[in-house]
Design an enzyme around this catalytic site. Sequence first.
Site, PDB file in Angstrom:
ATOM      1  N   CYS A   1     -84.008  69.755  25.617  1.00 32.83           N
ATOM      2  CA  CYS A   1     -82.822  69.283  24.899  1.00 32.83           C
ATOM      3  C   CYS A   1     -82.775  67.772  24.971  1.00 32.83           C
ATOM      4  O   CYS A   1     -83.023  67.177  26.036  1.00 32.83           O
ATOM      5  CB  CYS A   1     -81.560  69.884  25.524  1.00 32.83           C
ATOM      6  SG  CYS A   1     -80.017  69.335  24.744  1.00 32.83           S
TER       7      CYS A   1
ATOM      8  N   HIS B   1     -79.810  77.150  19.518  1.00 35.21           N
ATOM      9  CA  HIS B   1     -79.642  75.990  20.399  1.00 35.21           C
ATOM     10  C   HIS B   1     -78.589  75.033  19.829  1.00 35.21           C
ATOM     11  O   HIS B   1     -77.690  74.588  20.552  1.00 35.21           O
ATOM     12  CB  HIS B   1     -80.994  75.287  20.542  1.00 35.21           C
ATOM     13  CG  HIS B   1     -80.991  74.101  21.448  1.00 35.21           C
ATOM     14  ND1 HIS B   1     -81.656  74.079  22.657  1.00 35.21           N
ATOM     15  CD2 HIS B   1     -80.416  72.869  21.337  1.00 35.21           C
ATOM     16  CE1 HIS B   1     -81.484  72.902  23.237  1.00 35.21           C
ATOM     17  NE2 HIS B   1     -80.737  72.148  22.450  1.00 35.21           N
ATOM     18  N   GLU B   2     -78.697  74.720  18.531  1.00 36.05           N
ATOM     19  CA  GLU B   2     -77.769  73.757  17.934  1.00 36.05           C
ATOM     20  C   GLU B   2     -76.372  74.341  17.765  1.00 36.05           C
ATOM     21  O   GLU B   2     -75.375  73.653  17.985  1.00 36.05           O
ATOM     22  CB  GLU B   2     -78.315  73.251  16.601  1.00 36.05           C
ATOM     23  CG  GLU B   2     -79.653  72.542  16.695  1.00 36.05           C
ATOM     24  CD  GLU B   2     -79.700  71.439  17.738  1.00 36.05           C
ATOM     25  OE1 GLU B   2     -78.660  70.777  17.963  1.00 36.05           O
ATOM     26  OE2 GLU B   2     -80.773  71.234  18.329  1.00 36.05           O
TER      27      GLU B   2
ATOM     28  N   HIS C   1     -74.550  74.156  20.982  1.00 38.28           N
ATOM     29  CA  HIS C   1     -73.999  72.814  21.243  1.00 38.28           C
ATOM     30  C   HIS C   1     -72.579  72.686  20.695  1.00 38.28           C
ATOM     31  O   HIS C   1     -71.719  72.043  21.316  1.00 38.28           O
ATOM     32  CB  HIS C   1     -74.874  71.745  20.586  1.00 38.28           C
ATOM     33  CG  HIS C   1     -75.933  71.171  21.474  1.00 38.28           C
ATOM     34  ND1 HIS C   1     -75.652  70.640  22.715  1.00 38.28           N
ATOM     35  CD2 HIS C   1     -77.265  71.025  21.286  1.00 38.28           C
ATOM     36  CE1 HIS C   1     -76.785  70.199  23.267  1.00 38.28           C
ATOM     37  NE2 HIS C   1     -77.769  70.427  22.424  1.00 38.28           N
TER      38      HIS C   1
END
Length: 226
Positions: free
Chosen positions: A131, A173-174, A177
């Site tokens: 990351c 993953h995004e 976030h």
Amino acid sequence: MIQTVPPTTAGAHDIRQIVERILSAGSLPPIVQAGHPALRQRAARFDGQLSTDELTRLIAVMRQVMHEAPGVGLAAPQLGIPLQLAVLEDQFDVDPDSASLRSRVPLEFLAILNPQYTQVGSGLASFYEGCLSLSGLQAVVARPDTVLLEYQTPDGAAEQRTFSGWQARIVQHETDHLNGILYLDRAQLRSLSSNAEYAAHWAEPGIENAREGLGFDDGPAGISLG
């Protein structure tokens, strides 16, 4: 275990001020690192806080930051902006063995607003993941290998799209976030490696040697989103 993630306290005016500061800076903004509050809060849904011009310019800046890093995705909270916006793109030249094992194919540039993903099927894939907001570290994360993503485009259209393989990992993953979740929250922590140690010992398409050498289970880390 992931505890309940608090929502951002930033209002539309606060978000607009942060974005205006970034757009007027004359240089690319830094990527904030773990410990910054924007990374640990649920970002605000986009509902017109920015004008069309501001949103377009911000997406262009985020894409440039992502390329410069370099990375395959960047979420607005990584620039300290508590807004549900992310950019994705994977055009890297990857070793064919790694690409095959990881089901990694190019991903054309995509900007997503207010995304949500749901798992499709029961398949999981475990690989090392890094990351840009946890500079210098990698760890193994088990993620669904296929997801359905629901999101809005910058022009306001509602879209649904299925992603699989490495593209599904990027999407998850995004989107995580934007909900205050870092990949370490889902990782097998015994696999945690510095980039240097990963390169020296575990840089291979799969994780079999790392699993044996570091003593971790490559299944999902027991987490709760409740």
